[in-house]
Design a protein around this motif. Structure first.
Motif, PDB file in Angstrom:
ATOM      1  N   ALA A 279       0.846  -1.198   0.000  1.00  0.00           N
ATOM      2  CA  ALA A 279       0.000   0.000   0.000  1.00  0.00           C
ATOM      3  C   ALA A 279       0.880   1.246   0.000  1.00  0.00           C
ATOM      4  O   ALA A 279       2.056   1.209   0.359  1.00  0.00           O
ATOM      5  N   ILE A 280       0.297   2.368  -0.421  1.00  0.00           N
ATOM      6  CA  ILE A 280       0.972   3.663  -0.397  1.00  0.00           C
ATOM      7  C   ILE A 280       0.460   4.464   0.783  1.00  0.00           C
ATOM      8  O   ILE A 280      -0.744   4.660   0.928  1.00  0.00           O
ATOM      9  N   SER A 281       1.361   4.888   1.636  1.00  0.00           N
ATOM     10  CA  SER A 281       1.000   5.775   2.746  1.00  0.00           C
ATOM     11  C   SER A 281       0.941   7.207   2.234  1.00  0.00           C
ATOM     12  O   SER A 281       1.889   7.699   1.627  1.00  0.00           O
ATOM     13  N   VAL A 282      -0.180   7.880   2.469  1.00  0.00           N
ATOM     14  CA  VAL A 282      -0.316   9.299   2.134  1.00  0.00           C
ATOM     15  C   VAL A 282      -0.620  10.042   3.434  1.00  0.00           C
ATOM     16  O   VAL A 282      -1.658   9.805   4.058  1.00  0.00           O
ATOM     17  N   HIS A 283       0.303  10.898   3.847  1.00  0.00           N
ATOM     18  CA  HIS A 283       0.047  11.722   5.033  1.00  0.00           C
ATOM     19  C   HIS A 283      -0.175  13.158   4.587  1.00  0.00           C
ATOM     20  O   HIS A 283       0.683  13.763   3.939  1.00  0.00           O
ATOM     21  N   LYS A 325      -3.893   1.009  -3.659  1.00  0.00           N
ATOM     22  CA  LYS A 325      -4.513   1.152  -2.338  1.00  0.00           C
ATOM     23  C   LYS A 325      -3.687   2.122  -1.508  1.00  0.00           C
ATOM     24  O   LYS A 325      -2.458   2.144  -1.575  1.00  0.00           O
ATOM     25  N   ILE A 326      -4.394   2.911  -0.729  1.00  0.00           N
ATOM     26  CA  ILE A 326      -3.776   3.978   0.055  1.00  0.00           C
ATOM     27  C   ILE A 326      -4.139   3.811   1.519  1.00  0.00           C
ATOM     28  O   ILE A 326      -5.294   3.504   1.858  1.00  0.00           O
ATOM     29  N   PHE A 327      -3.131   4.010   2.374  1.00  0.00           N
ATOM     30  CA  PHE A 327      -3.419   4.262   3.790  1.00  0.00           C
ATOM     31  C   PHE A 327      -3.304   5.760   3.994  1.00  0.00           C
ATOM     32  O   PHE A 327      -2.242   6.345   3.778  1.00  0.00           O
ATOM     33  N   LEU A 328      -4.388   6.382   4.399  1.00  0.00           N
ATOM     34  CA  LEU A 328      -4.451   7.838   4.522  1.00  0.00           C
ATOM     35  C   LEU A 328      -4.414   8.245   5.989  1.00  0.00           C
ATOM     36  O   LEU A 328      -5.205   7.747   6.795  1.00  0.00           O
ATOM     37  N   SER A 329      -3.488   9.132   6.332  1.00  0.00           N
ATOM     38  CA  SER A 329      -3.461   9.697   7.681  1.00  0.00           C
ATOM     39  C   SER A 329      -3.488  11.216   7.573  1.00  0.00           C
ATOM     40  O   SER A 329      -2.719  11.806   6.817  1.00  0.00           O
ATOM     41  N   THR A 330      -4.390  11.826   8.307  1.00  0.00           N
ATOM     42  CA  THR A 330      -4.567  13.279   8.257  1.00  0.00           C
ATOM     43  C   THR A 330      -5.493  13.702   9.387  1.00  0.00           C
ATOM     44  O   THR A 330      -6.259  12.895   9.920  1.00  0.00           O
ATOM     45  N   TRP A 345      -8.850   5.375  -5.745  1.00  0.00           N
ATOM     46  CA  TRP A 345      -8.014   4.561  -4.865  1.00  0.00           C
ATOM     47  C   TRP A 345      -8.881   3.729  -3.920  1.00  0.00           C
ATOM     48  O   TRP A 345      -9.964   4.149  -3.519  1.00  0.00           O
ATOM     49  N   GLY A 346      -8.350   2.572  -3.542  1.00  0.00           N
ATOM     50  CA  GLY A 346      -8.891   1.887  -2.377  1.00  0.00           C
ATOM     51  C   GLY A 346      -8.277   2.531  -1.146  1.00  0.00           C
ATOM     52  O   GLY A 346      -7.047   2.539  -1.000  1.00  0.00           O
ATOM     53  N   VAL A 347      -9.086   3.103  -0.280  1.00  0.00           N
ATOM     54  CA  VAL A 347      -8.591   3.942   0.815  1.00  0.00           C
ATOM     55  C   VAL A 347      -8.929   3.312   2.163  1.00  0.00           C
ATOM     56  O   VAL A 347     -10.069   2.910   2.419  1.00  0.00           O
ATOM     57  N   ARG A 348      -7.917   3.248   3.005  1.00  0.00           N
ATOM     58  CA  ARG A 348      -8.111   2.831   4.405  1.00  0.00           C
ATOM     59  C   ARG A 348      -7.541   3.907   5.305  1.00  0.00           C
ATOM     60  O   ARG A 348      -6.545   4.551   4.978  1.00  0.00           O
ATOM     61  N   TYR A 349      -8.180   4.113   6.438  1.00  0.00           N
ATOM     62  CA  TYR A 349      -7.717   5.105   7.406  1.00  0.00           C
ATOM     63  C   TYR A 349      -8.234   4.716   8.781  1.00  0.00           C
ATOM     64  O   TYR A 349      -9.153   3.905   8.910  1.00  0.00           O
ATOM     65  N   VAL A 350      -7.624   5.286   9.798  1.00  0.00           N
ATOM     66  CA  VAL A 350      -8.047   5.014  11.171  1.00  0.00           C
ATOM     67  C   VAL A 350      -9.334   5.773  11.445  1.00  0.00           C
ATOM     68  O   VAL A 350      -9.394   7.001  11.290  1.00  0.00           O
ATOM     69  N   LEU A 386       1.147   2.391  11.276  1.00  0.00           N
ATOM     70  CA  LEU A 386       0.505   1.916  10.053  1.00  0.00           C
ATOM     71  C   LEU A 386       1.207   2.458   8.810  1.00  0.00           C
ATOM     72  O   LEU A 386       1.343   1.753   7.809  1.00  0.00           O
ATOM     73  N   ALA A 387       1.662   3.705   8.877  1.00  0.00           N
ATOM     74  CA  ALA A 387       2.383   4.283   7.739  1.00  0.00           C
ATOM     75  C   ALA A 387       3.670   3.526   7.460  1.00  0.00           C
ATOM     76  O   ALA A 387       4.028   3.278   6.297  1.00  0.00           O
ATOM     77  N   ILE A 388       4.386   3.140   8.520  1.00  0.00           N
ATOM     78  CA  ILE A 388       5.643   2.413   8.339  1.00  0.00           C
ATOM     79  C   ILE A 388       5.399   1.039   7.722  1.00  0.00           C
ATOM     80  O   ILE A 388       6.249   0.493   7.023  1.00  0.00           O
ATOM     81  N   GLU A 389       4.232   0.475   7.933  1.00  0.00           N
ATOM     82  CA  GLU A 389       3.916  -0.845   7.386  1.00  0.00           C
ATOM     83  C   GLU A 389       3.660  -0.814   5.882  1.00  0.00           C
ATOM     84  O   GLU A 389       3.600  -1.863   5.242  1.00  0.00           O
ATOM     85  N   CYS A 390       3.510   0.371   5.302  1.00  0.00           N
ATOM     86  CA  CYS A 390       3.258   0.492   3.866  1.00  0.00           C
ATOM     87  C   CYS A 390       4.548   0.270   3.081  1.00  0.00           C
ATOM     88  O   CYS A 390       5.627   0.092   3.648  1.00  0.00           O
TER      89      CYS A 390
END
Length: 435
Positions: A279-283, A325-330, A345-350, A386-390
């Motif tokens: 996955a791609i981490s997008v902060h 797929k993106i992990f989004l943190s913001t 994108w397939g988006v996942r976030y907390v 979670l970002a580091i896991e991308c």
């Protein structure tokens, strides 16, 4: 600036194409030919697309080294779930630096040690950690053990979660030194004179206060690591960033209580639908960041993520291929809505509404005090994990938090060989990365 000249050259070519009515041709050319420096701090000679497989500090692959077995190097290192010990790649000298940091900060006889007491300045979490890295450099260069002030008045230590634990390495992190337990620090101690880097070694006081971390020679590397970095292939002006990464990896080691809390928060607030590997981490850093740097739009982050995905797809094989797929943190609810409802994108976030800012222009420390400092801290630490896991990253390196993600993935994350893209505006020049 050479960077500006290259960008201007690319712009002139773009204008020429547009003037001929070749809009479709221009769009294809722009996607394929935009230089990597549009997003990263790689140095290239023209408008040709560059290899994104290297950490932006590197000149060549020689800057990377195989990841160590962390249990043998740094007790409590915050590694990620999908990288087993000994796998992956870290920045040059990471293993040696972490061993030396642990040795220096944990002397066999604390009675003979001298100490530098670091007082945290009022700032966001990423900035606070980078200030600590500057204090740690000052401690190394003055032959002192760095410790956090205890009690510390920082807002992140002010709620019930940190009751009677008023230091960062008591409430959230592992002790930064084995000397802190039972150590009695006088209430009134002299301050370190940051302007006297050499003479500070001669000061005999057992305790010195370091409360101006951002003014110690901040773009320097502790002297004991200078020789090591001569063989790193990291350009000299960027070596301080290597040091920030090493210091962050040492400081950000969660204690058992904080690790358990983050684990529980993950189970409650983050879905379990598969791994974040590939996955791609997008902060997206909003809030008060507009006061320090030009804003980057949601569309620009989307463009940067697409650029990263397309560049990777052109050369990847098997498990090295990124997914859509993106992990989004913001902290910005509008950014979440944009990526979830207006992109492909397939988006996942907390799913943690407590840390979202209705007013994104509010100062970070003000917002932390409002929602509960520990909620902000622990929610941010979960996002960091979670970002580091991308397997790929998009952010803006003007943000302390984006730099922290980059630094942790390139050290204890064992993912320095994977791509990071800076989503800053195309006319941004190479800039110094402050704390």
């Amino acid at each position: 600036m050479r960077t500006s000249r290259v960008v201007n050259t690319c712009r002139r070519k773009a204008k020429a194409l547009a003037s001929l009515g070749g809009l479709l041709v221009f769009a294809s050319w722009w996607l394929l030919q935009t230089p990597t420096r549009r997003f990263t701090f790689r140095a290239d000679s023209g408008c040709n697309n560059s290899d994104l497989s290297h950490h932006h500090l590197e000149a060549t692959n020689d800057t990377l080294r195989s990841c160590p077995v962390w249990e043998d190097v740094l007790p409590g290192a915050w590694t990620v779930q999908d990288v087993r010990s000994g796998q992956g790649e870290a920045l040059h000298g990471t293993s040696l630096a972490q061993r030396e940091l642990f040795r220096h900060q944990n002397p066999q006889d604390c009675s003979n040690a001298r100490f530098l007491v670091h007082k945290s300045q009022l700032s966001g979490i990423g900035s606070m950690i980078h200030q600590a890295s500057i204090a740690l450099a000052a401690a190394l260069d003055t032959d002192r053990v760095m410790i956090f002030q205890n009690p510390d008045s920082h807002v992140l230590l002010s709620d019930d979660y940190c009751h009677n634990m008023k230091a960062m390495d008591v409430c959230y992190f592992l002790p930064i030194s084995n000397c802190t337990k039972g150590l009695q620090v006088p209430a009134d101690i002299p301050s370190l004179d940051w302007s006297k880097r050499d003479s500070a070694l001669q000061v005999n006081e057992k305790f010195l206060l370091e409360n101006q971390g951002v003014t110690w020679p901040r773009y320097t590397v502790p002297r004991r690591f200078e020789k090591l970095l001569e063989y790193s292939h990291i350009p000299a002006p960027r070596r301080y960033y290597w040091w920030r990464a090493q210091a962050a990896a040492y400081v950000v080691r969660l204690n058992e209580r904080a690790a358990n809390t983050v684990r529980q928060l993950r189970a409650q607030r983050f879905d379990r639908a598969g791994s974040l590997q590939n996955a791609i981490s997008v902060h997206i850093r909003r809030g008060d960041k507009w006061r320090e740097s030009a804003p980057t739009s949601d569309a620009e982050y989307d463009f940067a993520a697409t650029y990263l995905y397309d560049s990777n797809a052109a050369s990847c094989q098997g498990s090295t291929c990124l997914g859509r797929k993106i992990f989004l943190s913001t902290e910005d609810p509008v950014a979440i809505d944009f990526f979830v409802n207006h992109t492909r994108w397939g988006v996942r976030y907390v799913d943690n509404p407590a840390i979202l800012k209705p007013d994104t222009q509010k100062w970070s420390h003000e917002w932390a005090a409002e929602i509960g400092p520990s909620k902000d801290m622990l929610g941010s630490l979960l996002n960091l994990q979670l970002a580091i896991e991308c397997s790929g990253w998009v952010g803006t390196l003007s943000s302390n938090w984006c730099r922290l993600i980059d630094q942790m993935r390139a050290t204890v994350g064992c993912k320095a060989h994977m791509p990071f893209v800076d989503a800053s505006k195309p006319n941004a020049v190479i800039h110094d990365l402050g704390p």
